[in-house]
Design an enzyme around this catalytic site. Sequence first.
Site, PDB file in Angstrom:
ATOM      1  N   ASP A  13      39.604 -22.933  -6.640  1.00  0.00           N
ATOM      2  CA  ASP A  13      39.970 -22.231  -8.092  1.00  0.00           C
ATOM      3  C   ASP A  13      38.711 -22.803  -9.076  1.00  0.00           C
ATOM      4  O   ASP A  13      39.132 -22.986 -10.383  1.00  0.00           O
ATOM      5  CB  ASP A  13      41.013 -22.223  -8.612  1.00  0.00           C
ATOM      6  CG  ASP A  13      42.025 -21.799  -7.785  1.00  0.00           C
ATOM      7  OD1 ASP A  13      41.797 -20.424  -7.066  1.00  0.00           O
ATOM      8  OD2 ASP A  13      43.449 -22.093  -7.769  1.00  0.00           O
ATOM      9  N   LYS A  16      34.457 -20.150  -8.415  1.00  0.00           N
ATOM     10  CA  LYS A  16      33.256 -19.980  -7.339  1.00  0.00           C
ATOM     11  C   LYS A  16      32.816 -18.357  -7.348  1.00  0.00           C
ATOM     12  O   LYS A  16      31.805 -17.946  -7.154  1.00  0.00           O
ATOM     13  CB  LYS A  16      33.731 -20.185  -5.912  1.00  0.00           C
ATOM     14  CG  LYS A  16      34.124 -21.660  -5.813  1.00  0.00           C
ATOM     15  CD  LYS A  16      34.513 -22.017  -4.301  1.00  0.00           C
ATOM     16  CE  LYS A  16      35.965 -21.206  -4.166  1.00  0.00           C
ATOM     17  NZ  LYS A  16      36.947 -22.020  -4.679  1.00  0.00           N
ATOM     18  N   GLY A  40      41.331 -16.428  -3.658  1.00  0.00           N
ATOM     19  CA  GLY A  40      41.376 -15.497  -4.809  1.00  0.00           C
ATOM     20  C   GLY A  40      39.941 -15.884  -5.696  1.00  0.00           C
ATOM     21  O   GLY A  40      40.302 -16.724  -6.506  1.00  0.00           O
ATOM     22  N   HIS A  41      38.927 -14.847  -5.340  1.00  0.00           N
ATOM     23  CA  HIS A  41      37.843 -15.239  -6.423  1.00  0.00           C
ATOM     24  C   HIS A  41      37.593 -14.171  -7.451  1.00  0.00           C
ATOM     25  O   HIS A  41      37.649 -12.930  -7.192  1.00  0.00           O
ATOM     26  CB  HIS A  41      36.634 -15.242  -5.207  1.00  0.00           C
ATOM     27  CG  HIS A  41      36.687 -16.416  -4.567  1.00  0.00           C
ATOM     28  ND1 HIS A  41      35.792 -16.484  -3.332  1.00  0.00           N
ATOM     29  CD2 HIS A  41      37.870 -17.308  -4.146  1.00  0.00           C
ATOM     30  CE1 HIS A  41      35.962 -17.363  -2.651  1.00  0.00           C
ATOM     31  NE2 HIS A  41      37.254 -18.111  -3.204  1.00  0.00           N
ATOM     32  N   GLN A 218      38.477 -22.084  -1.131  1.00  0.00           N
ATOM     33  CA  GLN A 218      39.290 -23.307  -1.371  1.00  0.00           C
ATOM     34  C   GLN A 218      38.204 -24.156  -1.835  1.00  0.00           C
ATOM     35  O   GLN A 218      37.255 -24.148  -2.557  1.00  0.00           O
ATOM     36  CB  GLN A 218      39.722 -23.473  -0.025  1.00  0.00           C
ATOM     37  CG  GLN A 218      40.884 -22.590   0.254  1.00  0.00           C
ATOM     38  CD  GLN A 218      40.622 -21.433   1.144  1.00  0.00           C
ATOM     39  OE1 GLN A 218      39.845 -21.432   2.108  1.00  0.00           O
ATOM     40  NE2 GLN A 218      41.173 -20.252   0.685  1.00  0.00           N
ATOM     41  N   ARG A 297      50.998 -18.609  -9.143  1.00  0.00           N
ATOM     42  CA  ARG A 297      51.834 -19.937  -9.449  1.00  0.00           C
ATOM     43  C   ARG A 297      51.143 -20.599 -10.630  1.00  0.00           C
ATOM     44  O   ARG A 297      49.750 -20.404 -10.544  1.00  0.00           O
ATOM     45  CB  ARG A 297      51.636 -20.990  -8.268  1.00  0.00           C
ATOM     46  CG  ARG A 297      52.790 -20.391  -7.127  1.00  0.00           C
ATOM     47  CD  ARG A 297      52.721 -21.371  -5.884  1.00  0.00           C
ATOM     48  NE  ARG A 297      51.217 -21.144  -5.336  1.00  0.00           N
ATOM     49  CZ  ARG A 297      50.857 -21.890  -4.199  1.00  0.00           C
ATOM     50  NH1 ARG A 297      51.936 -22.923  -3.790  1.00  0.00           N
ATOM     51  NH2 ARG A 297      49.856 -21.639  -3.716  1.00  0.00           N
ATOM     52  N   LYS A 325      34.205 -23.715 -16.883  1.00  0.00           N
ATOM     53  CA  LYS A 325      35.182 -23.679 -18.064  1.00  0.00           C
ATOM     54  C   LYS A 325      35.215 -24.629 -18.969  1.00  0.00           C
ATOM     55  O   LYS A 325      36.117 -25.429 -19.214  1.00  0.00           O
ATOM     56  CB  LYS A 325      36.647 -23.936 -17.208  1.00  0.00           C
ATOM     57  CG  LYS A 325      36.588 -22.735 -16.128  1.00  0.00           C
ATOM     58  CD  LYS A 325      37.960 -22.625 -15.589  1.00  0.00           C
ATOM     59  CE  LYS A 325      39.018 -21.695 -16.318  1.00  0.00           C
ATOM     60  NZ  LYS A 325      40.229 -21.262 -15.414  1.00  0.00           N
TER      61      LYS A 325
HETATM   62  P1  GDP Z   1      37.639 -19.367  -7.401  1.00  0.00           P
HETATM   63  O1  GDP Z   1      38.781 -19.309  -6.590  1.00  0.00           O
HETATM   64  O2  GDP Z   1      36.827 -20.519  -7.328  1.00  0.00           O
HETATM   65  O3  GDP Z   1      36.784 -18.159  -7.410  1.00  0.00           O
HETATM   66  O4  GDP Z   1      38.481 -19.248  -8.929  1.00  0.00           O
HETATM   67  P2  GDP Z   1      39.446 -18.413  -9.558  1.00  0.00           P
HETATM   68  O5  GDP Z   1      38.830 -16.954  -9.748  1.00  0.00           O
HETATM   69  O6  GDP Z   1      40.801 -18.416  -8.707  1.00  0.00           O
HETATM   70  O7  GDP Z   1      39.803 -18.984 -10.791  1.00  0.00           O
HETATM   71  C1  GDP Z   1      38.697 -19.167 -12.117  1.00  0.00           C
HETATM   72  C2  GDP Z   1      39.476 -18.571 -13.327  1.00  0.00           C
HETATM   73  O8  GDP Z   1      38.765 -18.865 -14.385  1.00  0.00           O
HETATM   74  C3  GDP Z   1      39.299 -16.993 -13.210  1.00  0.00           C
HETATM   75  O9  GDP Z   1      40.329 -16.707 -13.844  1.00  0.00           O
HETATM   76  C4  GDP Z   1      37.792 -16.676 -13.929  1.00  0.00           C
HETATM   77  O10 GDP Z   1      38.058 -15.499 -14.511  1.00  0.00           O
HETATM   78  C5  GDP Z   1      37.993 -17.889 -14.913  1.00  0.00           C
HETATM   79  N1  GDP Z   1      36.534 -18.638 -15.311  1.00  0.00           N
HETATM   80  C6  GDP Z   1      35.596 -18.901 -14.439  1.00  0.00           C
HETATM   81  N2  GDP Z   1      34.610 -19.368 -15.212  1.00  0.00           N
HETATM   82  C7  GDP Z   1      35.241 -19.425 -16.537  1.00  0.00           C
HETATM   83  C8  GDP Z   1      34.789 -20.261 -17.780  1.00  0.00           C
HETATM   84  O11 GDP Z   1      33.490 -20.677 -17.628  1.00  0.00           O
HETATM   85  N3  GDP Z   1      35.575 -20.310 -18.904  1.00  0.00           N
HETATM   86  C9  GDP Z   1      36.771 -19.829 -18.602  1.00  0.00           C
HETATM   87  N4  GDP Z   1      37.302 -19.826 -19.529  1.00  0.00           N
HETATM   88  N5  GDP Z   1      37.231 -19.149 -17.600  1.00  0.00           N
HETATM   89  C10 GDP Z   1      36.646 -19.097 -16.607  1.00  0.00           C
HETATM   90  P1  IMO Z   2      40.415 -20.085  -3.593  1.00  0.00           P
HETATM   91  O1  IMO Z   2      39.287 -19.704  -2.619  1.00  0.00           O
HETATM   92  C1  IMO Z   2      43.280 -22.997  -4.630  1.00  0.00           C
HETATM   93  C2  IMO Z   2      46.044 -24.245  -1.447  1.00  0.00           C
HETATM   94  C3  IMO Z   2      47.600 -23.776  -1.412  1.00  0.00           C
HETATM   95  C4  IMO Z   2      48.016 -25.007  -0.658  1.00  0.00           C
HETATM   96  C5  IMO Z   2      47.110 -25.028   0.203  1.00  0.00           C
HETATM   97  C6  IMO Z   2      47.370 -24.632   1.616  1.00  0.00           C
HETATM   98  O2  IMO Z   2      40.702 -19.211  -4.624  1.00  0.00           O
HETATM   99  O3  IMO Z   2      39.700 -21.570  -4.402  1.00  0.00           O
HETATM  100  P2  IMO Z   2      47.178 -22.139   2.444  1.00  0.00           P
HETATM  101  O4  IMO Z   2      47.779 -20.720   2.301  1.00  0.00           O
HETATM  102  O5  IMO Z   2      45.553 -22.218   2.769  1.00  0.00           O
HETATM  103  O6  IMO Z   2      47.661 -22.709   3.965  1.00  0.00           O
HETATM  104  O7  IMO Z   2      47.730 -23.166   1.521  1.00  0.00           O
HETATM  105  O8  IMO Z   2      45.786 -24.850   0.002  1.00  0.00           O
HETATM  106  N1  IMO Z   2      45.016 -23.287  -1.441  1.00  0.00           N
HETATM  107  C7  IMO Z   2      44.403 -23.012  -2.515  1.00  0.00           C
HETATM  108  N2  IMO Z   2      44.140 -23.530  -3.718  1.00  0.00           N
HETATM  109  N3  IMO Z   2      42.506 -21.889  -4.475  1.00  0.00           N
HETATM  110  C8  IMO Z   2      42.408 -21.440  -3.225  1.00  0.00           C
HETATM  111  O9  IMO Z   2      41.561 -20.588  -2.760  1.00  0.00           O
HETATM  112  C9  IMO Z   2      43.435 -21.917  -2.125  1.00  0.00           C
HETATM  113  N4  IMO Z   2      43.643 -21.361  -1.050  1.00  0.00           N
HETATM  114  C10 IMO Z   2      44.651 -22.246  -0.488  1.00  0.00           C
HETATM  115  O10 IMO Z   2      47.808 -23.722  -2.768  1.00  0.00           O
HETATM  116  O11 IMO Z   2      48.058 -26.215  -1.574  1.00  0.00           O
HETATM  117 MG    MG Z   3      41.075 -18.794  -6.611  1.00  0.00          MG
END
Ligand code: GDP
Ligand code: IMO
Ligand code: MG
Length: 419
Positions: A13, A16, A40-41, A218, A297, A325
């Site tokens: 998270d 990416k 979840g990207h 991840q 969560r 961020k």
């Molecule tokens: P990923 O799994 O690495 O693609 O990251 P996620 O999408 O799960 O989580 C990143 C969250 O931060 C998302 O809700 C994005 O919209 C948000 N986000 C990304 N870059 C920034 C930033 O520079 N500032 C803020 N405030 N939010 C950001």
């Molecule tokens: P992105 O690509 C954050 C975490 C789960 C748990 C562990 C194992 O959005 O960064 P799993 O379901 O993979 O067997 O769970 O890994 N986890 C993540 N945490 N971002 C993710 O993906 C994750 N994918 C799995 O919360 O701790």
């Molecule tokens: Mg994510």
Amino acid sequence: MSNTVIVGAQWGDEGKGKIIDFLAKKVDAVVRFQGGSNAGHTVVVNNEKFIFHLIPSGILHPGKKCIIGNGVVVDPKVLIAEIEDLKSRGIKVDDLYLSSQAHIVMPYHMEIERLEEEQRGEGKIGTTKRGIGPAYTDKIARRGIRVADLLERETLTQKLKINLEFLKNFYGLNLPLKNALEEYLQYGRKLKRYITDTSMLVYELMREGKNVLFEGAQGTLLDVDHGTYPYVTSSNPTAGGVCTGVGIGPTRIDKVLGVAKAYVTRVGEGPFPTEIKGEIGEILKNRGKEYGSTTGRPRRCGWFDGVVLRYAVRINGLDELILTKLDVLDTLDKIKICVAYKYKHQVIREFPSQPRIWQECEPIYEEMEGWKEDTSKVTRSKDLPWKAKKYLKKIEDEGGVPIHLLSVGPQRGDLLVLD
Ligand code: GDP
Ligand code: IMO
Ligand code: MG
């Protein structure tokens, strides 16, 4: 742009999705190489939010090939729903390619995962409940169902029989063959047009001199080999995973970039040395909207960890860092950065391999002044507050890598190239 790998440098998270979307405009193809719909990207374009679980985050750019490699585990139901959702929002999904060798996540994988987590009790991993671990288990145990099997009634029947027999004998689960067979053959028919030999496709693209971006899901500390085992996912999200997860040789990769947040978050259980339990943790969670993109969560929040960064640089061979961020820290008076861990009077600068140390170490922090200014509107690096620049420099020094891009907001344009 050359052939570039993007990996998460922390526990996932890191942002990416947003970075892949930005870089996608400069490449010809974006390739997922591991993980599944546990990912979840998020990409936000003109206030419209897209969350990608299986489809590569380059899909919003027309004409870019989006490829799901063999290393990914695919829940066809999720993939079809994702395709339909994008289409209904006016996004073309013509340039999607799915590896015939990728493994399928079946409903029984989710059921096994539920049983396993229940049995772990207090020691549960806190998975995303997407069946990822059991699907990879079946792959390694050589009984997995692969994408190509969905196109062959006879093969699928045989493989399902073996698996259902196994489930009956080992888990006492009695599942009917007929329903699963017809349902998954139907998914096969729906996905047929996307299924191909993606290793060959990527090879051909590279031979034509095209640029390919590899999208990690991840993060480094969730890697099944190099992460905080057993509190990890079941794949290799580190750069090494690209070669096996796509079917290319390491000599074809030109650059590896790591994405890190300006602080750290983690979803699920497991060690997290710089976790903040208190008011500042809440501030980060609220300002950063730190709720899982897949499960909703709340994410645990903590200070930036230089030990973890050094580890990510080493394990992935990071050339550059992309920091996201920064804006979330704008209101803080003081900002801490962890430079080492203390364990039984020992100062540890490199990420230890012993789980006991992750659990029991105390972070050694350096405290810096907060900049207390809004960075979310800054568009040129020279306009950043000097205290923020100092913080970025400290991160670069800790990791021994330059920060190439800085993200200061969730929108596509909230990004600065650092000189
Ligand atoms: P990923 O799994 O690495 O693609 O990251 P996620 O999408 O799960 O989580 C990143 C969250 O931060 C998302 O809700 C994005 O919209 C948000 N986000 C990304 N870059 C920034 C930033 O520079 N500032 C803020 N405030 N939010 C950001
Ligand atoms: P992105 O690509 C954050 C975490 C789960 C748990 C562990 C194992 O959005 O960064 P799993 O379901 O993979 O067997 O769970 O890994 N986890 C993540 N945490 N971002 C993710 O993906 C994750 N994918 C799995 O919360 O701790
Ligand atoms: Mg994510």
